[in-house]
Motif scaffolding. Structure first.
Motif, PDB file in Angstrom:
ATOM      1  N   GLU A  44       5.532   0.709  -6.451  1.00 38.53           N
ATOM      2  CA  GLU A  44       4.499   1.706  -6.169  1.00 38.53           C
ATOM      3  C   GLU A  44       4.043   2.404  -7.449  1.00 38.53           C
ATOM      4  O   GLU A  44       2.880   2.795  -7.572  1.00 38.53           O
ATOM      5  N   PHE A 189       1.571   9.031   1.421  1.00 40.03           N
ATOM      6  CA  PHE A 189       2.726   8.158   1.283  1.00 40.03           C
ATOM      7  C   PHE A 189       3.689   8.738   0.259  1.00 40.03           C
ATOM      8  O   PHE A 189       3.273   9.237  -0.783  1.00 40.03           O
ATOM      9  N   SER A 224       1.720  -0.583   9.060  1.00 36.79           N
ATOM     10  CA  SER A 224       0.888  -0.206   7.905  1.00 36.79           C
ATOM     11  C   SER A 224       1.690  -0.209   6.613  1.00 36.79           C
ATOM     12  O   SER A 224       1.190  -0.631   5.562  1.00 36.79           O
ATOM     13  N   ILE A 225       2.933   0.237   6.654  1.00 41.73           N
ATOM     14  CA  ILE A 225       3.770   0.231   5.455  1.00 41.73           C
ATOM     15  C   ILE A 225       4.096  -1.211   5.059  1.00 41.73           C
ATOM     16  O   ILE A 225       4.112  -1.562   3.868  1.00 41.73           O
ATOM     17  N   GLU A 227       2.325  -3.710   5.184  1.00 38.39           N
ATOM     18  CA  GLU A 227       1.183  -4.346   4.534  1.00 38.39           C
ATOM     19  C   GLU A 227       1.046  -3.963   3.069  1.00 38.39           C
ATOM     20  O   GLU A 227       0.265  -4.574   2.337  1.00 38.39           O
ATOM     21  N   ARG A 228       1.781  -2.954   2.624  1.00 36.70           N
ATOM     22  CA  ARG A 228       1.691  -2.546   1.229  1.00 36.70           C
ATOM     23  C   ARG A 228       2.333  -3.637   0.357  1.00 36.70           C
ATOM     24  O   ARG A 228       3.456  -4.097   0.652  1.00 36.70           O
ATOM     25  N   SER A 230       3.913  -3.441  -2.296  1.00 33.12           N
ATOM     26  CA  SER A 230       5.200  -2.989  -2.807  1.00 33.12           C
ATOM     27  C   SER A 230       6.327  -3.221  -1.817  1.00 33.12           C
ATOM     28  O   SER A 230       7.501  -3.263  -2.199  1.00 33.12           O
TER      29      SER A 230
END
Length: 233
Positions: A44, A189, A224-225, A227-228, A230
């Protein structure tokens, strides 16, 4: 693929220099959740820090060379170029945040730092530690290793059952929280999302505890997380 899906071998043994001119090494184990929390944080931040794999399956964390680096016999450990060794996930992340404040993942005002720190601590106590309680008191391969570190502790089956119940409560409580906010600590976030996400992914992969069907807010947040970019490190 999440952390528990990674191969248990490999590692980058070539030193490089992170932004800011400090050479670092992260002592890592690809399938363990705590190192994943730090790799997620590093990604991140947009940093590149080489890793050295400490094979926990082969008990390399107890080797004299590693024990000299971290007497606690745990990963991750961040080693600076002067030999300074930093262990414990929140402390490693605080060091990296102080050196590389953008993007802020632990807050950029006193109030934000306090709120994010509070929620990250709650995610760790109510979620992560519950998952560790359930796993380490149950897996046959961890017999005598109910707690991490240099000392041996017997498994207590009742704690494994309690850990699973704590995780069920954790999911329900976090779902209720996420009905009112976009992220664990509020509108942005943060490290608290990393701790919660890694905890829940670990519970799914190691304990086969899926997110409840009725936990709509939790399921949407988790997706949703995931898909990051990181989250894939």
């Amino acid at each position: 693929s999440h952390a528990c899906d990674h191969s248990e071998t490999g590692g980058n043994f070539v030193l490089s220099t992170a932004p800011g001119g400090i050479a670092m090494k992260l002592y890592d184990y690809p399938t363990a959740p705590n190192p994943w929390r730090v790799r997620f944080f590093i990604a991140e931040k947009g940093l590149t820090i080489p890793t050295v794999t400490v094979n926990l399956a082969k008990r390399e964390q107890f080797a004299p060379t590693f024990r000299a680096l971290n007497p606690g016999c745990t990963v991750p450990v961040l080693e600076l170029d002067d030999g300074t060794a930093i262990s414990e996930v929140p402390v490693i992340c605080r060091y990296l945040e102080d050196r590389h404040p953008d993007p802020p993942l632990m807050g950029d005002t006193a109030e934000q730092r306090a709120i994010i720190g509070m929620w990250d601590r709650r995610m760790e106590i109510d979620g992560y530690l519950a998952a560790m309680e359930a796993v380490r008191n149950n897996l046959p391969g961890l017999s005598g290793r109910a707690l991490v570190g240099p000392h041996s502790y017997a498994q207590i089956p009742e704690l494994a059952a309690r850990g699973r119940q704590r995780l069920a409560d954790f999911m329900a409580d976090l779902d209720a929280r996420l009905h009112n906010v976009s992220y664990v600590a509020g509108d942005t976030f943060s490290i608290a999302d990393i701790t919660a996400f890694v905890t829940l992914d670990f519970a799914r992969s190691r304990l086969k505890l899926e997110l409840p069907d009725e936990a709509a807010a939790l399921r949407a947040w988790f997706a949703s997380i995931a898909e990051r970019p990181s989250a894939q490190v």
